[in-house]
Design a protein around this motif. Structure first.
Motif, PDB file in Angstrom:
ATOM      1  N   GLY A   1     -73.021 -48.658  29.970  1.00 17.93           N
ATOM      2  CA  GLY A   1     -72.129 -49.333  30.899  1.00 17.93           C
ATOM      3  C   GLY A   1     -72.288 -50.841  30.864  1.00 17.93           C
ATOM      4  N   GLY A   2     -73.532 -51.314  30.829  1.00 14.01           N
ATOM      5  CA  GLY A   2     -73.766 -52.756  30.772  1.00 14.01           C
ATOM      6  C   GLY A   2     -73.249 -53.375  29.492  1.00 14.01           C
ATOM      7  N   VAL A   3     -73.500 -52.715  28.369  1.00 16.81           N
ATOM      8  CA  VAL A   3     -73.012 -53.217  27.078  1.00 16.81           C
ATOM      9  C   VAL A   3     -71.488 -53.239  27.066  1.00 16.81           C
ATOM     10  CG1 VAL A   3     -72.906 -52.759  24.603  1.00 16.81           C
ATOM     11  CG2 VAL A   3     -75.080 -52.505  25.828  1.00 16.81           C
ATOM     12  N   GLY A   4     -70.867 -52.175  27.580  1.00 18.10           N
ATOM     13  CA  GLY A   4     -69.411 -52.115  27.625  1.00 18.10           C
ATOM     14  C   GLY A   4     -68.807 -53.233  28.458  1.00 18.10           C
ATOM     15  N   THR A   5     -69.442 -53.568  29.580  1.00 19.76           N
ATOM     16  CA  THR A   5     -68.961 -54.658  30.433  1.00 19.76           C
ATOM     17  C   THR A   5     -68.961 -55.987  29.690  1.00 19.76           C
ATOM     18  OG1 THR A   5     -69.741 -53.542  32.434  1.00 19.76           O
ATOM     19  CG2 THR A   5     -69.404 -55.928  32.564  1.00 19.76           C
ATOM     20  N   ILE A   6     -70.035 -56.269  28.965  1.00 19.79           N
ATOM     21  CA  ILE A   6     -70.133 -57.525  28.210  1.00 19.79           C
ATOM     22  C   ILE A   6     -69.053 -57.590  27.129  1.00 19.79           C
ATOM     23  CG2 ILE A   6     -71.600 -58.859  26.647  1.00 19.79           C
ATOM     24  CD1 ILE A   6     -74.012 -57.709  28.181  1.00 19.79           C
ATOM     25  N   LEU A   7     -68.859 -56.493  26.410  1.00 19.13           N
ATOM     26  CA  LEU A   7     -67.863 -56.478  25.337  1.00 19.13           C
ATOM     27  C   LEU A   7     -66.449 -56.671  25.881  1.00 19.13           C
ATOM     28  CD1 LEU A   7     -69.252 -53.589  23.076  1.00 19.13           C
ATOM     29  CD2 LEU A   7     -69.429 -56.067  22.713  1.00 19.13           C
ATOM     30  N   ILE A   8     -66.161 -56.074  27.031  1.00 17.83           N
ATOM     31  CA  ILE A   8     -64.835 -56.230  27.641  1.00 17.83           C
ATOM     32  C   ILE A   8     -64.597 -57.694  28.020  1.00 17.83           C
ATOM     33  CG2 ILE A   8     -63.504 -55.730  29.722  1.00 17.83           C
ATOM     34  CD1 ILE A   8     -63.321 -53.531  27.681  1.00 17.83           C
ATOM     35  N   ALA A   9     -65.593 -58.336  28.620  1.00 15.56           N
ATOM     36  CA  ALA A   9     -65.439 -59.745  29.009  1.00 15.56           C
ATOM     37  C   ALA A   9     -65.161 -60.622  27.794  1.00 15.56           C
ATOM     38  CB  ALA A   9     -66.691 -60.225  29.746  1.00 15.56           C
ATOM     39  N   LEU A  10     -65.886 -60.397  26.700  1.00 12.36           N
ATOM     40  CA  LEU A  10     -65.680 -61.191  25.487  1.00 12.36           C
ATOM     41  C   LEU A  10     -64.291 -60.947  24.901  1.00 12.36           C
ATOM     42  CD1 LEU A  10     -69.188 -60.733  23.801  1.00 12.36           C
ATOM     43  CD2 LEU A  10     -68.322 -62.760  25.009  1.00 12.36           C
ATOM     44  N   ALA A  11     -63.855 -59.692  24.933  1.00 13.65           N
ATOM     45  CA  ALA A  11     -62.528 -59.369  24.403  1.00 13.65           C
ATOM     46  C   ALA A  11     -61.424 -60.019  25.235  1.00 13.65           C
ATOM     47  CB  ALA A  11     -62.342 -57.855  24.356  1.00 13.65           C
ATOM     48  N   TRP A  12     -61.588 -59.992  26.572  1.00  8.11           N
ATOM     49  CA  TRP A  12     -60.547 -60.546  27.449  1.00  8.11           C
ATOM     50  C   TRP A  12     -60.463 -62.066  27.350  1.00  8.11           C
ATOM     51  CZ3 TRP A  12     -59.842 -55.757  27.413  1.00  8.11           C
ATOM     52  CH2 TRP A  12     -58.891 -55.129  28.191  1.00  8.11           C
ATOM     53  N   MET A  13     -61.558 -62.704  26.984  1.00 15.81           N
ATOM     54  CA  MET A  13     -61.518 -64.149  26.784  1.00 15.81           C
ATOM     55  C   MET A  13     -60.596 -64.510  25.636  1.00 15.81           C
ATOM     56  SD  MET A  13     -65.531 -65.197  27.377  1.00 15.81           S
ATOM     57  CE  MET A  13     -65.266 -66.963  27.165  1.00 15.81           C
ATOM     58  N   ARG A  14     -60.505 -63.645  24.661  1.00 12.27           N
ATOM     59  CA  ARG A  14     -59.608 -63.887  23.521  1.00 12.27           C
ATOM     60  C   ARG A  14     -58.192 -63.402  23.804  1.00 12.27           C
ATOM     61  NH1 ARG A  14     -61.883 -65.442  18.852  1.00 12.27           N
ATOM     62  NH2 ARG A  14     -60.047 -64.701  17.713  1.00 12.27           N
ATOM     63  N   LEU A  15     -58.060 -62.288  24.535  1.00 12.32           N
ATOM     64  CA  LEU A  15     -56.738 -61.728  24.809  1.00 12.32           C
ATOM     65  C   LEU A  15     -55.958 -62.541  25.842  1.00 12.32           C
ATOM     66  CD1 LEU A  15     -57.596 -57.908  24.914  1.00 12.32           C
ATOM     67  CD2 LEU A  15     -56.306 -59.113  23.133  1.00 12.32           C
ATOM     68  N   PHE A  16     -56.669 -63.204  26.770  1.00 10.90           N
ATOM     69  CA  PHE A  16     -56.010 -63.957  27.842  1.00 10.90           C
ATOM     70  C   PHE A  16     -56.538 -65.395  27.871  1.00 10.90           C
ATOM     71  CE2 PHE A  16     -55.769 -59.523  29.094  1.00 10.90           C
ATOM     72  CZ  PHE A  16     -54.459 -59.386  29.537  1.00 10.90           C
ATOM     73  N   PRO A  17     -56.212 -66.202  26.863  1.00  8.16           N
ATOM     74  CA  PRO A  17     -56.707 -67.592  26.825  1.00  8.16           C
ATOM     75  C   PRO A  17     -56.211 -68.428  27.998  1.00  8.16           C
ATOM     76  CG  PRO A  17     -55.004 -67.237  25.164  1.00  8.16           C
ATOM     77  CD  PRO A  17     -55.350 -65.886  25.704  1.00  8.16           C
ATOM     78  N   THR A  18     -55.017 -68.112  28.532  1.00 12.15           N
ATOM     79  CA  THR A  18     -54.497 -68.862  29.675  1.00 12.15           C
ATOM     80  C   THR A  18     -55.362 -68.632  30.905  1.00 12.15           C
ATOM     81  OG1 THR A  18     -52.277 -68.499  28.785  1.00 12.15           O
ATOM     82  CG2 THR A  18     -52.435 -69.356  31.028  1.00 12.15           C
ATOM     83  N   LEU A  19     -55.844 -67.410  31.071  1.00 16.22           N
ATOM     84  CA  LEU A  19     -56.732 -67.113  32.188  1.00 16.22           C
ATOM     85  C   LEU A  19     -58.060 -67.844  32.024  1.00 16.22           C
ATOM     86  CD1 LEU A  19     -57.592 -65.563  34.701  1.00 16.22           C
ATOM     87  CD2 LEU A  19     -58.100 -63.592  33.241  1.00 16.22           C
ATOM     88  N   ARG A  20     -58.585 -67.847  30.827  1.00 14.41           N
ATOM     89  CA  ARG A  20     -59.830 -68.573  30.564  1.00 14.41           C
ATOM     90  C   ARG A  20     -59.665 -70.068  30.838  1.00 14.41           C
ATOM     91  NH1 ARG A  20     -62.464 -69.430  24.559  1.00 14.41           N
ATOM     92  NH2 ARG A  20     -64.244 -70.714  25.198  1.00 14.41           N
ATOM     93  N   ALA A  21     -58.449 -70.583  30.659  1.00 14.15           N
ATOM     94  CA  ALA A  21     -58.208 -72.015  30.796  1.00 14.15           C
ATOM     95  C   ALA A  21     -57.960 -72.467  32.230  1.00 14.15           C
ATOM     96  CB  ALA A  21     -56.999 -72.411  29.939  1.00 14.15           C
ATOM     97  N   VAL A  22     -57.872 -71.539  33.195  1.00 16.82           N
ATOM     98  CA  VAL A  22     -57.632 -71.949  34.580  1.00 16.82           C
ATOM     99  C   VAL A  22     -58.758 -72.859  35.054  1.00 16.82           C
ATOM    100  CG1 VAL A  22     -57.522 -71.144  36.972  1.00 16.82           C
ATOM    101  CG2 VAL A  22     -56.261 -69.937  35.192  1.00 16.82           C
ATOM    102  N   GLU A  23     -58.386 -73.992  35.617  1.00 12.46           N
ATOM    103  CA  GLU A  23     -59.371 -75.009  35.994  1.00 12.46           C
ATOM    104  C   GLU A  23     -59.670 -75.010  37.483  1.00 12.46           C
ATOM    105  OE1 GLU A  23     -61.929 -78.351  35.145  1.00 12.46           O
ATOM    106  OE2 GLU A  23     -60.989 -76.829  33.884  1.00 12.46           O
ATOM    107  N   ARG A  24     -58.617 -75.012  38.324  1.00 14.23           N
ATOM    108  CA  ARG A  24     -58.822 -75.194  39.767  1.00 14.23           C
ATOM    109  C   ARG A  24     -58.148 -74.086  40.556  1.00 14.23           C
ATOM    110  NH1 ARG A  24     -60.427 -80.209  41.389  1.00 14.23           N
ATOM    111  NH2 ARG A  24     -59.373 -79.950  43.371  1.00 14.23           N
ATOM    112  N   LEU A  25     -58.611 -73.916  41.821  1.00 11.88           N
ATOM    113  CA  LEU A  25     -58.064 -72.896  42.715  1.00 11.88           C
ATOM    114  C   LEU A  25     -57.630 -73.525  44.035  1.00 11.88           C
ATOM    115  CD1 LEU A  25     -60.869 -70.199  42.230  1.00 11.88           C
ATOM    116  CD2 LEU A  25     -58.638 -70.244  41.109  1.00 11.88           C
ATOM    117  N   ASP A  26     -57.094 -74.728  43.987  1.00  7.24           N
ATOM    118  CA  ASP A  26     -56.825 -75.462  45.223  1.00  7.24           C
ATOM    119  C   ASP A  26     -55.571 -74.988  45.945  1.00  7.24           C
ATOM    120  OD1 ASP A  26     -57.895 -78.330  43.453  1.00  7.24           O
ATOM    121  OD2 ASP A  26     -59.015 -77.274  44.998  1.00  7.24           O
ATOM    122  N   GLU A  27     -54.491 -74.761  45.189  1.00  6.24           N
ATOM    123  CA  GLU A  27     -53.203 -74.481  45.807  1.00  6.24           C
ATOM    124  C   GLU A  27     -52.495 -73.399  45.009  1.00  6.24           C
ATOM    125  OE1 GLU A  27     -50.990 -78.047  46.018  1.00  6.24           O
ATOM    126  OE2 GLU A  27     -52.486 -79.134  47.185  1.00  6.24           O
TER     127      GLU A  27
END
Length: 429
Positions: A379-405
Motif C-alpha cells: 500500500g505504501g509503495v503504491g501510494t508513492i507511485l501514484i503520486a509520481l504518476a499524477w505529477m506527470r499526468l496533471f502538470p497544471t495541478l502541480r503548477a498551482v501556486e496560491r490558494l488565496d481566491e
C-alpha cells in the motif's frame, strides 16, 4: 470584524456552531470505527471481514452519490445534517441494546454499517457545502484547517475512549455514540448561514449529474480528487490496525484505540501550523510531496514491531494527509459555485470514501492472502507511485501556486491557467 488569528475565526458565531456539530459527529464516528472494528474481528477473527466492513459502508455512497449531492443543493443543508445525525444516533441505540441483551450478530453489525454508510453519504456533501457559507470572508483556508483540527481532536480522543469503553463493556461505546450524534443534531439547528444559498435548481436528470460534468471539465479538480482516490486506495493500512494491535504489537482494545488516535495526533499538530501559516507558495507541489510522505510513513508503519514506532509513523501519516486535505478542499471549494457545491461535494466524497473504504477492503483482502505486513508495504509503495504518476499526468495541478481566491471555472478547463487570477501557477519544473 477583522479575522487576524484562528481565535478570531473561532469566535465567529456561524463557524462556531458548525465547528461544534461537525466535531461531535466526527467524535462519534471515530468511536464507531474502534468499537465496530474490534467487535467484528473479535467475532470472526478474519481480516477479510474487516475489509468487507469498509466495502459495506462504501456501497451506499456509490449508489446514492448523485442523489445525495442534489439533495444538498436543493434542500436546507442544515436539515439534511439533522436527519442524518439523528439516523446515526438511532443506529447507535440499536447496537447498544444488541450488546446489552447479547443478541447482536455479525449480520446485524453489517446491517448497521449499511445505515451508517447511507447517512454519511448524505451528510458529507451537505457538510462540505455549508463550510464556505459559515467561514469568514477570505478565510476559507484557515477555517478549513480549524475544522480539520476539530475533527482531529475528536479522532485523537474518540478512538482512545472507544477502546477503553469497549474494554469495560461492548455496549458503552455505542451509548456514547448515541449521545454525541443526537447532541450534534441539536447543535446543527443553531447554525446561521450568513450567505444564503443561490436559488434552487429543479431536479432534472441533467442537474443530477451536473457535479460529474463539472469535475470532468475541470482538470485541476479532476486531478485533485482522483489523486486522493488512487493514492489512499493503496494506502488503506488503517483497516489492519486490529490485526497489528492484537497479533503484531500484542496489545488489547486500548492499544487499538491508541493506534486509531495516532494519525490524528500528527494531523492536529499540522492543522495548528496551517491555521497560523497559510500555504502561499507551490501549493500543488506541496500536495504531491505530502502524498509521497504519506506513502513513506505507511511503509515504516508496516515494518514496525513496537508500539512507539507505530504511533510515530501513524502520526506522520496524519500530518502528511492533513496538508493534502487542506489544499484539496480549498481548491475544490474555491473553484466551485455555491449552487454546485453539494453535487461536486458528493462526487468528491465518493472518491474520498472510495479511497478510504475500498482501500480498507483492498488491504483486508491482500492481508487475508499475503499477511498484514506485505499488505501494508504494498500500500505504501503504491501510494508513492501514484503520486509520481499524477505529477506527470496533471502538470497544471502541480503548477498551482496560491490558494488565496477562487479560480474562475472557465480557466480551470484550460490546460494552462491564466496569470491574472489570484490562484497563480508556475511552470512545471
Amino acid at each position: 470584524m477583522e479575522f487576524d488569528s484562528p481565535r478570531d475565526i473561532l469566535r465567529h458565531r456561524p463557524f462556531q456552531f458548525f465547528f461544534v456539530t461537525r466535531s461531535f459527529s466526527r467524535f462519534a464516528t471515530q468511536i464507531s470505527t474502534v468499537a465496530i472494528g474490534w467487535q467484528i474481528y473479535d467475532l470472526t477473527g478474519s481480516a477479510l471481514y474487516l475489509g468487507l466492513a469498509g466495502l459495506t459502508q462504501f456501497l451506499p455512497t456509490a449508489i446514492l452519490v448523485f442523489v445525495a449531492g442534489h439533495v444538498a443543493d436543493r434542500y436546507d443543508r442544515r436539515r439534511v445534517l439533522q436527519v442524518c445525525q439523528s439516523a446515526e444516533g438511532l443506529v447507535a441505540i440499536g447496537l447498544a441494546l444488541g450488546n446489552v441483551f447479547d443478541i447482536l450478530t455479525v449480520p446485524g453489525i453489517f446491517a448497521a454499517l449499511i445505515v451508517l454508510g447511507t447517512a454519511t453519504a448524505f451528510e458529507s456533501p451537505a457538510t462540505a457545502a455549508i463550510l464556505p457559507a459559515v467561514a469568514p470572508p477570505g478565510r476559507l483556508q484557515q477555517a478549513t484547517a480549524l475544522s480539520t483540527a476539530g475533527n482531529q481532536m475528536a479522532t485523537i480522543v474518540g478512538p482512545a475512549l472507544g477502546g477503553f469503553a469497549y474494554a469495560a463493556s461492548p455496549s458503552v461505546p455505542y451509548a456514547i455514540m448515541t449521545v454525541l450524534w443526537l447532541f450534534a443534531s441539536v447543535m446543527t439547528r443553531a447554525i446561521h448561514l450568513e450567505r444564503p444559498p443561490a436559488p434552487k435548481e429543479m431536479p432534472t436528470f441533467s442537474a443530477l449529474f451536473g457535479g460529474v460534468r463539472f469535475v470532468r471539465d475541470n482538470p485541476i479538480i479532476l486531478g485533485v480528487i482522483s489523486l486522493d482516490l488512487f493514492a489512499v486506495l493503496f494506502g488503506g493500512a488503517t483497516a489492519l490496525l486490529p490485526i497489528y494491535a492484537r497479533d503484531i504489537l500484542q496489545t488489547g482494545p486500548w492499544g487499538l484505540g491508541l493506534l486509531r488516535a495516532g494519525p490524528a495526533v500528527g494531523a492536529l499538530a499540522m492543522t495548528v501550523v496551517l491555521a497560523h501559516l497559510s500555504i502561499n507558495r507551490r501549493a500543488g507541489l506541496r500536495m504531491f510531496q505530502a502524498v509521497i510522505a504519506f506513502g513513506v510513513a505507511t511503509i515504516v508503519f508496516a515494518f514496525s514491531e513496537t508500539i512507539w514506532l507505530s504511533l510515530l509513523a501513524l502520526a506522520a501519516m496524519g500530518a502528511a494527509d492533513t496538508v493534502s486535505v487542506v489544499i484539496r478542499f480549498s481548491l475544490v471549494q474555491l473553484s466551485t459555485p455555491d449552487e454546485m457545491r453539494g453535487r461536486v461535494g458528493a462526487v468528491n466524497y465518493l472518491f474520498v470514501n472510495a479511497s478510504n473504504q475500498l482501500g480498507e477492503f483492498e488491504s483486508g483482502v491482500v492481508a487475508e492472502f499475503l499477511g498484514a505486513v506485505p499488505s501494508a508495504v504494498l500500500g505504501g509503495v503504491g501510494t508513492i507511485l501514484i503520486a509520481l504518476a499524477w505529477m506527470r499526468l496533471f502538470p497544471t495541478l502541480r503548477a498551482v501556486e496560491r490558494l488565496d481566491e477562487p479560480m474562475p471555472s472557465s480557466s480551470l478547463a484550460s490546460s494552462a491557467p491564466p496569470a491574472d487570477v489570484a490562484m497563480r501557477a508556475r511552470p512545471p519544473a
